[in-house]
Design a protein around this motif. Structure first.
Motif, mmCIF file in Angstrom:
data_model
loop_
_atom_site.group_PDB
_atom_site.id
_atom_site.type_symbol
_atom_site.label_atom_id
_atom_site.label_comp_id
_atom_site.label_asym_id
_atom_site.label_seq_id
_atom_site.Cartn_x
_atom_site.Cartn_y
_atom_site.Cartn_z
ATOM 1 N N ASN A 110 23.830 41.593 -15.048
ATOM 2 C CA ASN A 110 24.335 42.470 -15.949
ATOM 3 C C ASN A 110 24.541 42.333 -17.254
ATOM 4 N N VAL A 111 24.946 43.582 -18.035
ATOM 5 C CA VAL A 111 25.394 44.064 -19.377
ATOM 6 C C VAL A 111 26.295 42.660 -20.449
ATOM 7 N N PHE A 112 27.762 42.080 -19.138
ATOM 8 C CA PHE A 112 27.936 41.137 -19.360
ATOM 9 C C PHE A 112 27.342 39.902 -19.777
ATOM 10 N N SER A 113 25.751 39.222 -19.127
ATOM 11 C CA SER A 113 25.182 37.986 -18.571
ATOM 12 C C SER A 113 24.190 38.129 -19.883
ATOM 13 N N ILE A 114 24.169 39.493 -19.787
ATOM 14 C CA ILE A 114 22.475 39.520 -21.561
ATOM 15 C C ILE A 114 23.445 39.298 -22.642
ATOM 16 N N ALA A 115 24.747 40.022 -22.830
ATOM 17 C CA ALA A 115 25.161 39.923 -23.719
ATOM 18 C C ALA A 115 25.522 37.945 -24.003
ATOM 19 N N GLY A 116 24.919 37.242 -22.475
ATOM 20 C CA GLY A 116 25.662 36.140 -22.493
ATOM 21 C C GLY A 116 24.563 35.167 -23.329
ATOM 22 N N PHE A 117 23.027 35.357 -23.144
ATOM 23 C CA PHE A 117 21.809 35.097 -23.724
ATOM 24 C C PHE A 117 21.776 35.148 -25.533
ATOM 25 N N PRO A 118 22.770 35.291 -26.177
ATOM 26 C CA PRO A 118 22.547 35.628 -27.596
ATOM 27 C C PRO A 118 23.772 34.226 -27.615
ATOM 28 N N LEU A 119 24.827 34.586 -27.123
ATOM 29 C CA LEU A 119 25.885 33.221 -27.123
ATOM 30 C C LEU A 119 24.911 32.079 -27.144
ATOM 31 N N ILE A 120 24.017 32.362 -25.841
ATOM 32 C CA ILE A 120 23.853 30.707 -25.518
ATOM 33 C C ILE A 120 23.027 30.112 -26.760
ATOM 34 N N ILE A 121 22.168 31.183 -27.999
ATOM 35 C CA ILE A 121 20.971 30.576 -28.710
ATOM 36 C C ILE A 121 22.499 30.649 -30.253
ATOM 37 N N GLY A 122 23.361 31.172 -30.185
ATOM 38 C CA GLY A 122 24.765 31.084 -31.203
ATOM 39 C C GLY A 122 24.703 29.432 -31.269
ATOM 40 N N ILE A 123 25.632 29.829 -29.976
ATOM 41 C CA ILE A 123 26.192 28.240 -29.762
ATOM 42 C C ILE A 123 25.334 27.111 -29.803
ATOM 43 N N GLY A 124 24.649 27.065 -29.733
ATOM 44 C CA GLY A 124 23.979 25.762 -29.024
ATOM 45 C C GLY A 124 22.831 25.702 -30.626
ATOM 46 N N ILE A 125 22.884 26.237 -30.896
ATOM 47 C CA ILE A 125 22.306 26.288 -32.106
ATOM 48 C C ILE A 125 22.773 25.272 -33.269
ATOM 49 N N ASP A 126 24.123 25.302 -33.444
ATOM 50 C CA ASP A 126 24.850 24.772 -34.201
ATOM 51 C C ASP A 126 25.090 22.912 -34.448
ATOM 52 N N SER A 158 30.561 20.920 -26.824
ATOM 53 C CA SER A 158 29.319 21.639 -26.046
ATOM 54 C C SER A 158 30.055 21.669 -24.693
ATOM 55 N N ILE A 159 30.822 20.778 -24.246
ATOM 56 C CA ILE A 159 31.261 20.358 -23.010
ATOM 57 C C ILE A 159 33.005 21.702 -22.763
ATOM 58 N N THR A 160 33.646 21.943 -24.490
ATOM 59 C CA THR A 160 34.889 21.960 -24.544
ATOM 60 C C THR A 160 34.249 23.726 -24.263
ATOM 61 N N THR A 161 33.041 24.551 -24.660
ATOM 62 C CA THR A 161 32.202 25.440 -24.667
ATOM 63 C C THR A 161 31.504 25.949 -23.250
ATOM 64 N N ILE A 162 31.523 24.981 -22.233
ATOM 65 C CA ILE A 162 31.522 25.072 -21.113
ATOM 66 C C ILE A 162 32.692 25.223 -20.311
ATOM 67 N N LEU A 163 33.588 24.487 -20.823
ATOM 68 C CA LEU A 163 35.222 24.810 -19.722
ATOM 69 C C LEU A 163 35.618 26.126 -20.306
ATOM 70 N N GLY A 164 35.866 26.318 -21.457
ATOM 71 C CA GLY A 164 36.033 27.785 -21.479
ATOM 72 C C GLY A 164 35.073 29.017 -21.079
ATOM 73 N N VAL A 187 24.774 26.373 -21.855
ATOM 74 C CA VAL A 187 25.133 24.939 -22.218
ATOM 75 C C VAL A 187 25.580 23.948 -21.548
ATOM 76 N N THR A 188 25.238 24.122 -20.798
ATOM 77 C CA THR A 188 24.850 22.748 -19.915
ATOM 78 C C THR A 188 23.823 21.278 -20.363
ATOM 79 N N PRO A 189 22.253 22.241 -20.229
ATOM 80 C CA PRO A 189 21.395 20.844 -20.615
ATOM 81 C C PRO A 189 20.906 20.632 -22.222
ATOM 82 N N GLN A 190 22.498 21.081 -22.784
ATOM 83 C CA GLN A 190 21.561 20.944 -24.504
ATOM 84 C C GLN A 190 22.968 19.499 -24.871
ATOM 85 N N ILE A 191 23.765 19.716 -23.213
ATOM 86 C CA ILE A 191 23.744 18.038 -23.415
ATOM 87 C C ILE A 191 23.140 16.702 -22.537
ATOM 88 N N ASN A 192 22.182 16.698 -21.940
ATOM 89 C CA ASN A 192 21.829 15.944 -21.362
ATOM 90 C C ASN A 192 20.583 15.872 -22.553
#
Length: 196
Positions: A110-126, A158-164, A187-192
């Motif tokens: 949905n609209v909210f989960s689609i908004a998650g993709f830029p968040l995955i990119i923004g959080i993960g690139i750090d 990454s773990i704190t982000t996943i929990l949050g 964010v989960t596969p980034q831990i691996n």
């Protein structure tokens, strides 16, 4: 008189027993209404489902645009395409993983989960930027020590982000729950990647 139009047509208000926030359920009801009345349903549910349909078609464009801008910035910072590729590769893998998991478990996008993709990119690139920057600038420290220390910090964040974000999956609002689950899955596969 509120339910009678100018042409003496009646406004019919329907309260469905299905969850119309899910596109499959909404489409089923919309088809039934159109077959009976000849008109498409109106209201917030109809508008939201149309928006989701439009944005779903553009999700790949959104991700490619975000990755393109980030790649350009990384190239300015690191000056070498190979370093840009190594830094951004965890994000690309995460996006493919997320789309696969959402489809596998039939999690509605949905609209909210689609908004998650830029968040995955923004959080993960750090994590990639921190690790690569440390490897490029700290030439005196042993690279194995740099990787060990930096990776442990990246894994912890990454773990704190996943929990949050994952905790949002427990709430009753389907949109916010999907947002939380999408980001947590992404964010989960980034831990691996950083454990390896």
């Amino acid at each position: 008189s509120l339910y009678i139009g100018k042409n003496n047509e009646y406004l019919l208000e329907i309260i469905p027993k299905y969850n119309v926030a899910q596109s499959e359920q909404y489409n089923k009801i919309a088809r039934e209404i159109k077959s009976i009345t000849g008109n498409s349903p109106g209201g917030l549910s109809g508008i939201m489902n149309e928006i989701v349909l439009l944005v779903k078609n553009d999700i790949y464009k959104i991700c490619i645009f975000c990755l393109g801008v980030i790649s350009l910035i990384l190239f300015v910072i690191f000056k070498k395409p190979i370093l840009v590729g190594i830094t951004i590769s965890p994000i690309i893998l995460s996006l493919f993983f997320t789309l696969g998991i959402l489809n596998l478990f039939n999690i509605d996008i949905n609209v909210f989960s689609i908004a998650g993709f830029p968040l995955i990119i923004g959080i993960g690139i750090d994590g990639g930027i921190h690790l690569m920057h440390r490897l490029v600038t700290d030439t005196k420290t042993n690279y194995k020590l740099i990787i060990t220390h930096t990776n442990s910090a990246i894994i912890t964040t990454s773990i704190t982000t996943i929990l949050g974000f994952g905790s949002l999956g427990l709430i009753n609002h389907p949109g916010m729950a999907n947002l939380g689950l999408t980001v947590a899955i992404g964010v989960t596969p980034q831990i691996n990647y950083y454990i390896i």
